[in-house]
Design a protein around this motif. Structure first.
Motif, PDB file in Angstrom:
ATOM      1  N   ASP A 204     -47.013  24.536 -18.525  1.00  0.00           N
ATOM      2  CA  ASP A 204     -46.215  23.605 -17.122  1.00  0.00           C
ATOM      3  C   ASP A 204     -46.827  24.574 -16.403  1.00  0.00           C
ATOM      4  N   PHE A 205     -47.227  23.835 -15.113  1.00  0.00           N
ATOM      5  CA  PHE A 205     -47.957  23.852 -13.433  1.00  0.00           C
ATOM      6  C   PHE A 205     -46.557  23.147 -12.593  1.00  0.00           C
ATOM      7  N   ASP A 206     -46.165  22.585 -13.291  1.00  0.00           N
ATOM      8  CA  ASP A 206     -45.251  21.912 -12.223  1.00  0.00           C
ATOM      9  C   ASP A 206     -44.604  22.884 -10.822  1.00  0.00           C
ATOM     10  N   ASP A 207     -43.744  24.615 -11.552  1.00  0.00           N
ATOM     11  CA  ASP A 207     -44.059  25.460 -10.983  1.00  0.00           C
ATOM     12  C   ASP A 207     -44.868  26.111 -10.669  1.00  0.00           C
ATOM     13  N   THR A 214     -46.693  32.436 -17.622  1.00  0.00           N
ATOM     14  CA  THR A 214     -47.013  32.064 -18.357  1.00  0.00           C
ATOM     15  C   THR A 214     -48.140  31.809 -19.222  1.00  0.00           C
ATOM     16  N   LEU A 215     -49.432  31.878 -18.091  1.00  0.00           N
ATOM     17  CA  LEU A 215     -50.548  31.639 -19.148  1.00  0.00           C
ATOM     18  C   LEU A 215     -51.340  33.323 -18.671  1.00  0.00           C
ATOM     19  N   LEU A 216     -50.568  34.130 -18.054  1.00  0.00           N
ATOM     20  CA  LEU A 216     -51.141  35.342 -17.963  1.00  0.00           C
ATOM     21  C   LEU A 216     -51.199  35.699 -19.349  1.00  0.00           C
ATOM     22  N   ARG A 217     -48.987  36.062 -19.541  1.00  0.00           N
ATOM     23  CA  ARG A 217     -48.905  36.360 -20.255  1.00  0.00           C
ATOM     24  C   ARG A 217     -49.235  35.777 -22.060  1.00  0.00           C
ATOM     25  N   ASP A 218     -49.629  34.757 -22.090  1.00  0.00           N
ATOM     26  CA  ASP A 218     -50.466  34.550 -23.158  1.00  0.00           C
ATOM     27  C   ASP A 218     -51.580  34.758 -23.270  1.00  0.00           C
ATOM     28  N   LEU A 219     -51.874  35.361 -22.427  1.00  0.00           N
ATOM     29  CA  LEU A 219     -53.858  35.283 -22.243  1.00  0.00           C
ATOM     30  C   LEU A 219     -54.046  36.774 -22.854  1.00  0.00           C
ATOM     31  N   LEU A 220     -52.679  38.141 -21.963  1.00  0.00           N
ATOM     32  CA  LEU A 220     -52.928  38.886 -22.644  1.00  0.00           C
ATOM     33  C   LEU A 220     -51.893  38.997 -23.607  1.00  0.00           C
ATOM     34  N   ASP A 221     -51.086  38.630 -24.620  1.00  0.00           N
ATOM     35  CA  ASP A 221     -50.656  38.603 -25.591  1.00  0.00           C
ATOM     36  C   ASP A 221     -51.424  38.519 -26.901  1.00  0.00           C
ATOM     37  N   ARG A 222     -52.588  37.858 -26.253  1.00  0.00           N
ATOM     38  CA  ARG A 222     -53.322  37.280 -27.516  1.00  0.00           C
ATOM     39  C   ARG A 222     -55.449  37.966 -27.408  1.00  0.00           C
ATOM     40  N   LEU A 223     -55.331  39.434 -26.972  1.00  0.00           N
ATOM     41  CA  LEU A 223     -56.486  39.882 -26.513  1.00  0.00           C
ATOM     42  C   LEU A 223     -55.925  41.421 -27.075  1.00  0.00           C
TER      43      LEU A 223
END
Length: 258
Positions: A204-207, A214-223
Motif C-alpha cells: 500500500d503506497f497511498d501513504d 513497509t517495503l524496506l522492512r519486507d525486503l530486509l526480513d527476506r534477506l
C-alpha cells in the motif's frame, strides 16, 4: 489513518538503512546478486522507494535500471535481452525502476504491443525468472498500490510544481484516463507471473512514507541478517600543516601557436 510525519518517518527509516548497509556488505562478501523490481502506476512512488534503498549504498555496487523506450534495433531483439544486460554481477544490486513488466502494463494498455506479444510474454516470464533464480539471483518483485483518488492528487501536484514537471508526459496523462484498464492488466499479469520461485508482494503506497518503510522492512526480513561489522578504519594524524587548494576562475588558455 493519518499520514506519517517526516520526523517519525526518518526516525524509523534510519535504523533500517543501517541494516541495509550491513546486508550490502554481506552481498559483497558472499558474492550474491540482488535484483529488486519496482512496478506500479504512475505516481505510485517507485522513485522515492528506490531512493530510500540506495541513499547510503555505494553507487558502484547498487545501480538503478530505468530504461527508456527501446530503439528500433532493440525492438527486434529477444524481448528480455535489453533487461538481461543490466542484471548484476557478484556482490551487486540492481533496482529496476520498471522492468520487463512494461509489456504486461503500459505496452498492453496503450496498444504498444499486440495481444499475441503480451500473451507470449506472460507465458515466457515465469520461465525467464526461473532461470534467474536457478542461477542464484535473489529476485524480489514489488507492486506499489495507489488508489485513483490519491493518484489524482499526485498528478495535480506535478502539474503545479515546476520541479516535478519532468515526471509528466503525454503517455502519463493518457494513462490517467485508463485506471481500470491498468487494473485489469495488472490482475492478468499477477495471475500469470505470481509464482513460488518469484512471487509478487503488493504494498500500500497511498501513504508513500509508510509504503517505503513497509517495503524496506519486507525486503530486509527476506534477506540474510549476518550482522557484519563495518571494517574498522583509523585516520592517522597528518604530517605537517594541512595544505590549501587554489580556487577561482582560470585565465583563458592562449590558442595554440600564439
Amino acid at each position: 489513518m493519518s499520514k506519517l510525519k517526516r520526523k517519525d518517518y526518518e526516525a524509523l527509516l534510519a535504523p533500517m538503512q543501517v541494516e541495509l548497509a550491513n546486508t550490502a556488505r554481506w552481498l559483497q562478501q558472499a558474492g550474491k546478486r540482488l535484483v529488486v523490481v519496482f512496478e506500479g502506476r504512475d505516481t505510485a512512488g517507485k522513485g522515492g522507494a528506490i531512493d530510500a534503498i540506495r541513499a547510503h549504498l555505494n553507487p558502484r555496487q547498487c545501480r538503478v535500471v530505468a530504461l527508456p523506450k527501446p530503439t528500433d534495433r532493440e525492438a527486434t531483439q529477444w524481448y528480455f535481452q535489453r533487461y538481461a544486460e543490466h542484471l548484476p554481477a557478484a556482490g551487486e544490486i540492481a533496482l529496476f525502476d520498471r522492468s520487463w513488466y512494461n509489456r504486461a502494463g503500459v505496452e498492453k494498455v496503450m496498444g504498444f504491443a499486440s495481444d499475441a506479444q503480451v500473451a507470449a510474454f506472460l507465458r515466457a516470464t515465469p520461465q525467464f525468472e526461473r532461470q534467474l533464480v536457478d542461477d542464484g539471483i535473489l529476485l524480489f518483485k514489488y507492486w506499489l498500490c495507489c488508489d485513483q483518488a490519491e493518484q489524482e492528487k499526485r498528478f495535480a501536484e506535478r502539474v503545479d510544481n515546476p520541479l516535478k514537471g519532468w515526471k509528466l508526459s503525454p503517455i502519463d496523462l493518457e494513462a490517467r484516463t485508463r485506471y481500470r484498464a491498468y487494473t485489469e492488466a495488472r490482475e492478468t499479469m499477477l495471475e500469470a507471473t505470481h509464482t513460488r520461485h518469484a512471487p509478487w508482494t503488493l504494498v500500500d503506497f497511498d501513504d508513500q512514507k509508510r509504503g517505503r518503510l513497509t517495503l524496506l522492512r519486507d525486503l530486509l526480513d527476506r534477506l540474510p541478517d549476518p550482522r557484519l561489522d563495518a571494517p574498522a578504519l583509523a585516520l592517522p594524524p597528518l604530517r605537517g600543516k594541512p595544505a590549501k587548494e587554489r580556487y577561482g576562475v582560470l585565465k583563458p588558455i592562449p590558442a595554440f601557436g600564439r
